[in-house]
Design an enzyme around this catalytic site. Structure first.
Site, PDB file in Angstrom:
ATOM      1  N   SER A  74      31.222  42.686  89.716  1.00  0.00           N
ATOM      2  CA  SER A  74      30.187  41.652  89.813  1.00  0.00           C
ATOM      3  C   SER A  74      29.139  42.040  90.834  1.00  0.00           C
ATOM      4  O   SER A  74      29.440  42.704  91.831  1.00  0.00           O
ATOM      5  CB  SER A  74      30.880  40.361  90.250  1.00  0.00           C
ATOM      6  OG  SER A  74      29.930  39.397  90.632  1.00  0.00           O
ATOM      7  N   TYR A 125      36.686  35.513  96.083  1.00  0.00           N
ATOM      8  CA  TYR A 125      36.432  36.032  94.740  1.00  0.00           C
ATOM      9  C   TYR A 125      35.740  37.399  94.833  1.00  0.00           C
ATOM     10  O   TYR A 125      36.192  38.388  94.240  1.00  0.00           O
ATOM     11  CB  TYR A 125      35.566  35.055  93.918  1.00  0.00           C
ATOM     12  CG  TYR A 125      35.028  35.692  92.663  1.00  0.00           C
ATOM     13  CD1 TYR A 125      35.877  35.988  91.599  1.00  0.00           C
ATOM     14  CD2 TYR A 125      33.685  36.066  92.560  1.00  0.00           C
ATOM     15  CE1 TYR A 125      35.401  36.624  90.456  1.00  0.00           C
ATOM     16  CE2 TYR A 125      33.205  36.703  91.427  1.00  0.00           C
ATOM     17  CZ  TYR A 125      34.060  36.972  90.381  1.00  0.00           C
ATOM     18  OH  TYR A 125      33.585  37.618  89.267  1.00  0.00           O
ATOM     19  N   LYS A 131      37.041  41.426  93.906  1.00  0.00           N
ATOM     20  CA  LYS A 131      36.340  42.431  93.081  1.00  0.00           C
ATOM     21  C   LYS A 131      36.148  43.733  93.880  1.00  0.00           C
ATOM     22  O   LYS A 131      36.333  44.835  93.364  1.00  0.00           O
ATOM     23  CB  LYS A 131      34.985  41.889  92.617  1.00  0.00           C
ATOM     24  CG  LYS A 131      35.078  40.756  91.619  1.00  0.00           C
ATOM     25  CD  LYS A 131      35.643  41.231  90.281  1.00  0.00           C
ATOM     26  CE  LYS A 131      35.886  40.104  89.308  1.00  0.00           C
ATOM     27  NZ  LYS A 131      36.644  40.495  88.126  1.00  0.00           N
TER      28      LYS A 131
END
Ligand code: NAD
Ligand code: WQD
Length: 336
Positions: free
Chosen positions: A123, A147, A151
């Site tokens: 992302s 989050y 990643k």
């Protein structure tokens, strides 16, 4: 055959369409924690081809082993993960377990079976607040929430893995802001509960499911004071995965690509474009900034263009038209 983890989800279902249309056979492994099997039935209607579906968790070694034993898997596209930034701050362990442990276990079992081609959903969030724009792949990385941290960790783990053994061929794809739906309007984004993201929120206001959009801040140093993002059509993104997979056949090592359009649009520009595409008003109110948001983000995707031969083809009008087409045909999303 390609194993698509999380293939019933938003980006995964669109990627299944692109894979099937490119001639690949597809096996989806999904635990349906954020999706419904209905999306894959619709993928079959669109393509006239069926997907092999295995319900299971990517952290479950025994399910993965069964899949690799039973089918000849040539490569894996790994979408399975949790993606809500706010939720990740409340439940960090759940995010690290699902996203990081899931990615480690998947690679371990792939190694057991000698499968080494892997495309991973990363992302743009891994860039944190960039010092300049557009964002290139070699910019400094930093996570601002669990989050994003998950990643970043998986990127690091897969990079270490590829460096430890030259047999691996791995693409880390950093998506900017995926929006839109398949042209048919039969598959699309179906967030559970109140949408966190802008585009599904706007479309739910337009269809009458929510009263008004809350615009988080109009005092950013941007074109009109509202946040600017690089929205990318989900079918362009899907086709990017097909390109990455084909390209990996002749590569080794780990490779990072931004997938964006290179154009930024503000919240109010998105509202206007959506009103135009839908012919419906989108009521909004201005509110304070959302914690953790940054002013402006857009990609330099020239590396993907140069190496993968991929470029986003669909514009903001296509994104709004297709989102609306999905939303008006499925006002409540996938209903059983
Ligand atoms: P999504 O929630 O629609 O799809 C994820 C799918 O994975 C769902 O079908 C869910 O049921 C499944 N899943 C989750 N955990 C699983 C597990 N442990 N085992 C098996 N299945 C599991 O989300 P999406 O928008 O399609 O995102 C796909 C991937 O792309 C995610 O990894 C996400 O972090 C990443 N990503 C998304 C965006 C975005 O804005 N949508 C942006 C950048 C990156
Ligand atoms: C876009 C713009 C908001 C909702 C998130 C994740 C990122 C990636 C994509 C997974 C911002 C504004 C939003 C609303 C608003 N996901 N907004 N009212 O925050 O750029 O990125 O999704 O990897 O990691 O952080 O996307 O759609 O939430 O917001 O005004 O109700 O819309 O402030 O400027 P974001 P978004």
């Amino acid at each position: 055959m390609i194993l698509v983890t999380g293939g019933a989800g938003y980006i995964g279902s669109h990627t299944c369409v692109a894979l099937l249309q490119a001639g690949y056979e597809v096996l989806v492994l999904d635990n349906f924690c954020n999706s419904k099997p209905e999306s894959l039935q619709r993928v079959s209607v669109i393509t006239g081809k069926s997907v092999v579906l295995v319900q299971g968790d990517v952290r479950d070694r025994s399910v993965l082993r069964e899949v690799f034993k039973q089918y000849v898997i040539d490569g894996v596209i790994h979408f399975a993960g949790l993606k809500a930034v706010g939720e990740s701050m409340e439940q960090p362990l759940r995010y690290y377990d699902n996203n990081v442990s899931g990615s480690v276990i998947l690679a371990e079992v792939m190694a057991e079976f000698g499968i080494n081609m892997l495309v991973f959903s990363s992302s743009a969030t891994v860039y944190g607040d960039p010092a300049s724009l557009p964002i290139r792949e070699d910019f400094p990385l930093g996570a601002t929430n669990p989050y994003g941290g998950s990643k970043l960790m998986v990127e690091q783990i897969y990079t270490d893995l590829a460096q430890s053994d030259g047999v691996w061929r791995i693409a880390l794809l950093r998506y900017f802001n995926p929006v839109g739906a398949h042209l048919s309007g039969t598959i699309g984004e179906d967030p559970s509960g109140i949408p966190n993201n802008l585009m599904p929120y706007i479309s739910q206001v337009a269809v009458g499911r929510r009263e008004q959009l809350t615009v988080f801040g109009n005092d950013y140093p941007t074109v009109d004071g509202t946040g600017v993002r690089d929205y990318i059509h989900v079918m362009d993104l899907a086709e990017g995965h097909v390109k990455a997979l084909a390209w990996l056949q002749n590569q080794v090592g780990v490779h990072v690509f931004n997938l964006g359009t290179g154009h930024g649009y503000s919240v109010l520009e998105m509202v206007k474009a959506f009103e135009f595409a839908s012919g419906r008003p989108v009521k909004y109110q201005i509110a304070p900034r959302r914690a953790g948001d940054i002013a402006e983000v857009y990609a330099d995707s020239l590396k993907a263009e140069r190496e993968l031969g991929w470029k986003a083809e669909r514009d903001i009008k296509d994104m709004c038209r297709d989102t609306w087409n999905w939303q008006k045909q499925n006002p409540l999303g996938y209903v059983d």
